[in-house]
Motif scaffolding. Structure first.
Motif, PDB file in Angstrom:
ATOM      1  N   GLN B   8     -54.583  30.566  35.083  1.00 38.76           N
ATOM      2  CA  GLN B   8     -54.833  29.224  35.594  1.00 38.76           C
ATOM      3  C   GLN B   8     -54.386  28.148  34.622  1.00 38.76           C
ATOM      4  O   GLN B   8     -53.832  27.124  35.009  1.00 38.76           O
ATOM      5  CB  GLN B   8     -56.327  29.052  35.843  1.00 38.76           C
ATOM      6  CG  GLN B   8     -56.715  29.325  37.266  1.00 38.76           C
ATOM      7  CD  GLN B   8     -58.143  28.920  37.514  1.00 38.76           C
ATOM      8  OE1 GLN B   8     -58.590  27.918  36.997  1.00 38.76           O
ATOM      9  NE2 GLN B   8     -58.840  29.719  38.286  1.00 38.76           N
ATOM     10  N   ASN B   9     -54.660  28.391  33.326  1.00 32.44           N
ATOM     11  CA  ASN B   9     -54.268  27.414  32.326  1.00 32.44           C
ATOM     12  C   ASN B   9     -52.764  27.176  32.330  1.00 32.44           C
ATOM     13  O   ASN B   9     -52.300  26.062  32.155  1.00 32.44           O
ATOM     14  CB  ASN B   9     -54.714  27.872  30.940  1.00 32.44           C
ATOM     15  CG  ASN B   9     -56.202  27.663  30.767  1.00 32.44           C
ATOM     16  OD1 ASN B   9     -56.809  26.889  31.515  1.00 32.44           O
ATOM     17  ND2 ASN B   9     -56.789  28.356  29.815  1.00 32.44           N
ATOM     18  N   TRP B  11     -50.805  27.544  34.921  1.00 28.79           N
ATOM     19  CA  TRP B  11     -50.513  26.724  36.100  1.00 28.79           C
ATOM     20  C   TRP B  11     -50.815  25.255  35.846  1.00 28.79           C
ATOM     21  O   TRP B  11     -50.051  24.371  36.239  1.00 28.79           O
ATOM     22  CB  TRP B  11     -51.325  27.211  37.307  1.00 28.79           C
ATOM     23  CG  TRP B  11     -50.639  28.298  38.067  1.00 28.79           C
ATOM     24  CD1 TRP B  11     -51.087  29.575  38.255  1.00 28.79           C
ATOM     25  CD2 TRP B  11     -49.385  28.202  38.752  1.00 28.79           C
ATOM     26  NE1 TRP B  11     -50.187  30.285  39.003  1.00 28.79           N
ATOM     27  CE2 TRP B  11     -49.136  29.473  39.321  1.00 28.79           C
ATOM     28  CE3 TRP B  11     -48.447  27.185  38.921  1.00 28.79           C
ATOM     29  CZ2 TRP B  11     -47.986  29.736  40.067  1.00 28.79           C
ATOM     30  CZ3 TRP B  11     -47.300  27.438  39.659  1.00 28.79           C
ATOM     31  CH2 TRP B  11     -47.080  28.706  40.219  1.00 28.79           C
ATOM     32  N   ASP B  12     -51.940  25.012  35.191  1.00 29.15           N
ATOM     33  CA  ASP B  12     -52.320  23.620  34.922  1.00 29.15           C
ATOM     34  C   ASP B  12     -51.254  22.921  34.088  1.00 29.15           C
ATOM     35  O   ASP B  12     -50.873  21.783  34.363  1.00 29.15           O
ATOM     36  CB  ASP B  12     -53.665  23.570  34.190  1.00 29.15           C
ATOM     37  CG  ASP B  12     -54.805  23.959  35.118  1.00 29.15           C
ATOM     38  OD1 ASP B  12     -54.531  24.134  36.319  1.00 29.15           O
ATOM     39  OD2 ASP B  12     -55.941  24.099  34.633  1.00 29.15           O
ATOM     40  N   LEU B  13     -50.753  23.636  33.085  1.00 31.14           N
ATOM     41  CA  LEU B  13     -49.690  23.059  32.261  1.00 31.14           C
ATOM     42  C   LEU B  13     -48.452  22.779  33.101  1.00 31.14           C
ATOM     43  O   LEU B  13     -47.835  21.720  33.008  1.00 31.14           O
ATOM     44  CB  LEU B  13     -49.325  24.029  31.130  1.00 31.14           C
ATOM     45  CG  LEU B  13     -50.066  23.838  29.817  1.00 31.14           C
ATOM     46  CD1 LEU B  13     -49.543  24.833  28.787  1.00 31.14           C
ATOM     47  CD2 LEU B  13     -49.892  22.412  29.310  1.00 31.14           C
ATOM     48  N   ALA B  14     -48.116  23.732  33.969  1.00 29.68           N
ATOM     49  CA  ALA B  14     -46.944  23.564  34.823  1.00 29.68           C
ATOM     50  C   ALA B  14     -47.119  22.360  35.745  1.00 29.68           C
ATOM     51  O   ALA B  14     -46.149  21.687  36.093  1.00 29.68           O
ATOM     52  CB  ALA B  14     -46.715  24.820  35.655  1.00 29.68           C
ATOM     53  N   PHE B  15     -48.348  22.078  36.115  1.00 31.70           N
ATOM     54  CA  PHE B  15     -48.612  20.927  36.978  1.00 31.70           C
ATOM     55  C   PHE B  15     -48.473  19.608  36.230  1.00 31.70           C
ATOM     56  O   PHE B  15     -48.129  18.588  36.787  1.00 31.70           O
ATOM     57  CB  PHE B  15     -50.033  21.032  37.559  1.00 31.70           C
ATOM     58  CG  PHE B  15     -50.082  21.762  38.860  1.00 31.70           C
ATOM     59  CD1 PHE B  15     -49.320  22.898  39.073  1.00 31.70           C
ATOM     60  CD2 PHE B  15     -50.885  21.298  39.893  1.00 31.70           C
ATOM     61  CE1 PHE B  15     -49.348  23.560  40.278  1.00 31.70           C
ATOM     62  CE2 PHE B  15     -50.923  21.964  41.113  1.00 31.70           C
ATOM     63  CZ  PHE B  15     -50.157  23.101  41.301  1.00 31.70           C
ATOM     64  N   ILE B  16     -48.780  19.659  34.950  1.00 32.97           N
ATOM     65  CA  ILE B  16     -48.769  18.418  34.168  1.00 32.97           C
ATOM     66  C   ILE B  16     -47.369  18.047  33.706  1.00 32.97           C
ATOM     67  O   ILE B  16     -46.967  16.890  33.733  1.00 32.97           O
ATOM     68  CB  ILE B  16     -49.683  18.578  32.929  1.00 32.97           C
ATOM     69  CG1 ILE B  16     -51.136  18.578  33.374  1.00 32.97           C
ATOM     70  CG2 ILE B  16     -49.451  17.467  31.930  1.00 32.97           C
ATOM     71  CD1 ILE B  16     -52.078  18.867  32.233  1.00 32.97           C
ATOM     72  N   PRO B  18     -44.006  18.158  34.544  1.00 32.00           N
ATOM     73  CA  PRO B  18     -42.937  17.321  35.101  1.00 32.00           C
ATOM     74  C   PRO B  18     -43.246  15.823  35.044  1.00 32.00           C
ATOM     75  O   PRO B  18     -42.417  15.033  34.577  1.00 32.00           O
ATOM     76  CB  PRO B  18     -42.829  17.782  36.556  1.00 32.00           C
ATOM     77  CG  PRO B  18     -43.674  18.972  36.702  1.00 32.00           C
ATOM     78  CD  PRO B  18     -44.516  19.139  35.513  1.00 32.00           C
ATOM     79  N   GLY B  19     -44.424  15.440  35.478  1.00 34.69           N
ATOM     80  CA  GLY B  19     -44.793  14.019  35.478  1.00 34.69           C
ATOM     81  C   GLY B  19     -44.861  13.460  34.082  1.00 34.69           C
ATOM     82  O   GLY B  19     -44.313  12.395  33.788  1.00 34.69           O
ATOM     83  N   LEU B  20     -45.503  14.216  33.197  1.00 36.75           N
ATOM     84  CA  LEU B  20     -45.654  13.747  31.821  1.00 36.75           C
ATOM     85  C   LEU B  20     -44.287  13.602  31.160  1.00 36.75           C
ATOM     86  O   LEU B  20     -44.026  12.624  30.460  1.00 36.75           O
ATOM     87  CB  LEU B  20     -46.525  14.736  31.038  1.00 36.75           C
ATOM     88  CG  LEU B  20     -46.973  14.264  29.656  1.00 36.75           C
ATOM     89  CD1 LEU B  20     -47.851  13.039  29.777  1.00 36.75           C
ATOM     90  CD2 LEU B  20     -47.698  15.366  28.912  1.00 36.75           C
ATOM     91  N   LEU B  22     -41.304  12.971  32.545  1.00 37.72           N
ATOM     92  CA  LEU B  22     -40.615  11.762  33.021  1.00 37.72           C
ATOM     93  C   LEU B  22     -41.218  10.515  32.385  1.00 37.72           C
ATOM     94  O   LEU B  22     -40.502   9.617  31.943  1.00 37.72           O
ATOM     95  CB  LEU B  22     -40.743  11.646  34.541  1.00 37.72           C
ATOM     96  CG  LEU B  22     -39.804  12.498  35.368  1.00 37.72           C
ATOM     97  CD1 LEU B  22     -40.014  12.219  36.838  1.00 37.72           C
ATOM     98  CD2 LEU B  22     -38.369  12.177  34.983  1.00 37.72           C
ATOM     99  N   PHE B  23     -42.543  10.493  32.347  1.00 38.89           N
ATOM    100  CA  PHE B  23     -43.219   9.305  31.834  1.00 38.89           C
ATOM    101  C   PHE B  23     -42.899   9.083  30.365  1.00 38.89           C
ATOM    102  O   PHE B  23     -42.624   7.965  29.938  1.00 38.89           O
ATOM    103  CB  PHE B  23     -44.728   9.477  32.029  1.00 38.89           C
ATOM    104  CG  PHE B  23     -45.498   8.232  31.747  1.00 38.89           C
ATOM    105  CD1 PHE B  23     -45.416   7.152  32.602  1.00 38.89           C
ATOM    106  CD2 PHE B  23     -46.299   8.137  30.620  1.00 38.89           C
ATOM    107  CE1 PHE B  23     -46.117   6.000  32.346  1.00 38.89           C
ATOM    108  CE2 PHE B  23     -47.003   6.982  30.358  1.00 38.89           C
ATOM    109  CZ  PHE B  23     -46.916   5.918  31.220  1.00 38.89           C
TER     110      PHE B  23
END
Lengths: 282, 292
Positions: B8-9, B11-16, B18-20, B22-23
């Protein structure tokens, strides 16, 4: 009760009513004059903006569409806005999910980074951004994807906060139940959480779409190819010129506002509440 | 959380990421670079070297009279916000919460300019204010008012833009105040009526005092928004005539991209950064708004 109501209607009610009508006229009349002017010849406009068009010059719209390529700029802006909105929704909701529903040590840092993003003036990035785009080969100026990536980055914080705020309110038991049922993270997120978060997604979508359709400064910096002009650059082209053909210019103003007007009429309540929420959060 | 939590951890990183990513690439890095580059002078040509000049860019900014003038314009913008925009938006908010037959029409109309492209709105006003042929000068002539060259007169340019700004955003601030009015419990008015309070007294003692929070929000938005303002000034005057209507952000643009003093542009950017952060911390502290 009845009496006090009539007393209140007596004074404040009427004064405010008159003010409301005056403000409505102040708001609408400029647009009406613009519509009239878009149907006039140059001589008529120079004559008096107050008069009705004598004989509607629809040719102005033809010139705005063929000469200034107004429809083309509208399509470009809509394309940019749609892609950027999709990006903000996808990346923003993924971030919002982790930040609002998981307990990681890094959550707080990420949250702070994005919070600063809302406070900081993007204009400070103009010069370095220009330098970066000219240096890094994959980021071509005049390419829509460069602008889309920039727009996503700019709009991400606001969307993130709206979506994270909403997701925080959804019961956590839902996640646990889903995990027990054998859902993995992507399934839980895309199948269960996202559909529930629709209202927040809609709000972020509206804010992002409007901001990107209307965006000016980055488009101005990076788009020099006329075929890729956006609405804002296309219109800036007219500014300050007491041109020989003002009719087409007014026609271009009307044409570019039309998509937003239709959008507004369709989703009025949602747009009003969304933009207000966005402003207050920001 | 216990079963498969390692997976799960990831996955959480993978979710964060792309957005982070770009920002950070498109906002945080350029912002830090603007600080670094403000100590260099650069002519804007990609291959030419940047030259370290220490604090010279800042010296040039703070000795530039146009820069000080742009700060005066920021103050004027803020004054316009509190003197013109706040009372109008507040009145409009009261109006759309009263029982007028045209209530819906009013609300739709007042908010409309907010959603339209600002470039179109700004351009429209440039021509409505155009000397002699524009709508406003014609109307002023009708009423035998003195002739004003709104955007061409250095004394009037910024004031004209400010008024157009208030015209555009009255509807947005109306809804901010309206949210406050809606939140006032109806019983307060009922009991005030029973106690014999007049309409004005109700407004004065109930509406105003219950809405403090929303006046605070308005103040924060107004102050932090004014320092960063760019769009309308840029569209309507470009900072002119003779740089009379410059705001710090338009000056940044002009110095960098018109006069090719990129170092000076960056120095103004750093000023905006510091001023922006300071003002939002200060106003938030001053008006100590609770989280949400």
């Amino acid at each position: 009760m009845e009496r006090s109501k009539t007393v209140r209607k007596g004074t404040a009610y009427w004064i405010l009513g008159v003010f409301a009508i005056i403000w409505a006229v102040i708001t609408l009349y400029p647009f009406i004059v613009t519509i009239f002017s878009s149907l006039k010849t140059n001589d008529e406009i120079l004559g008096s903006m107050l008069n009705l068009p004598r004989d509607p010059v629809w040719h102005n719209y033809y010139v705005a569409i063929t000469g200034a390529k107004t429809l083309h700029t509208i399509m470009n802006s809509i394309f940019l806005a749609v892609c950027s909105t999709a990006g903000v929704l996808l990346f923003g909701s993924m971030l919002a999910y982790v930040i609002s529903r998981k307990k990681h040590k890094y959550n707080k840092i990420i949250f702070t980074i994005f919070l600063t993003g809302i406070v900081l003036p993007i204009y400070a990035t103009l010069v370095p951004m220009m330098k970066m785009i000219s240096k890094i080969d994959i980021l071509q100026p005049n390419a829509f994807y460069t602008l889309i990536l920039i727009y996503i980055a700019i709009c991400l914080p606001e969307g993130l906060f709206i979506m994270a705020g909403y997701m925080r309110g959804i019961s956590r038991e839902l996640d646990e139940a889903a995990i027990i049922d054998g859902c993995n993270t992507p399934q839980l997120f895309f199948r269960i959480l996202l559909p529930i978060s629709k209202p927040a997604l809609a709000t972020s979508a509206i804010i992002t779409f409007l901001a990107c359709y209307n965006e000016m400064i980055f488009a101005l910096l990076f788009i020099t190819d006329k075929a890729k002009y956006t609405v804002s650059i296309g219109l800036l082209y007219f500014v300050g010129k007491k041109t020989t053909d003002m009719g087409p210019m007014f026609a271009a103003i009307i044409l570019t506002t039309l998509p937003m007007l239709v959008f507004y009429m369709l989703f009025q309540e949602k747009i009003q509440s969304g933009l207000t929420a966005g402003a207050v959060k920001g | 959380m216990v079963v498969g939590s390692k997976k799960q951890n990831w996955w959480d990183l993978a979710f964060i990421i792309p957005g982070l990513f770009l920002f950070v690439v498109f906002l945080i890095i350029p912002l830090s670079q603007s600080i670094y580059q403000s100590f260099f002078s650069w002519n804007g040509i990609a291959i030419s070297k940047m030259k370290f000049v220490g604090l010279k860019n800042f010296q040039m900014v703070f000795t530039n009279e146009y820069f000080w003038h742009s700060l005066v314009n920021v103050l004027l913008f803020m004054a316009g916000g509190f003197i013109v925009l706040m009372p109008i938006s507040f009145l409009l908010a009261i109006i759309i919460n009263k029982k007028y037959k045209l209530k819906r029409f009013f609300k739709t109309t007042f908010f409309m300019p907010v959603v339209l492209p600002l470039t179109a709105v700004g351009l429209m006003w440039v021509y409505l204010l155009f000397p002699e042929i524009g709508l406003v000068p014609i109307l002023m002539e009708w009423f035998h008012l003195p002739e004003i060259n709104f955007l061409g007169d250095p004394d009037w340019a910024i004031i004209s833009v400010i008024l157009v700004n208030e015209w555009t955003f009255a509807g947005l601030n109306m809804l901010i105040f309206s949210a406050g009015i809606v939140a006032i419990p109806e019983e307060l008015f009922e009991s005030a009526k029973i106690d014999g309070a007049t309409g004005w007294q109700q407004t004065r003692y109930i509406t105003f005092s219950m809405m403090k929070e929303y006046f605070k929000i308005f103040s924060i938005l107004c102050i932090t928004g004014c320092i960063k303002h760019f769009n309308l000034v840029f569209i309507m005057t470009g900072g002119g005539p003779n740089r009379a209507s410059e705001m710090p952000a338009t000056m940044l643009y002009n110095e960098a991209f018109v006069y090719k003093n990129f170092g000076v542009g960056n120095a103004i950017g750093v000023f905006l950064l510091i001023a922006g952060v300071t003002l939002s911390l200060l106003t938030n502290k001053l008006f100590s708004r609770g989280d949400d």
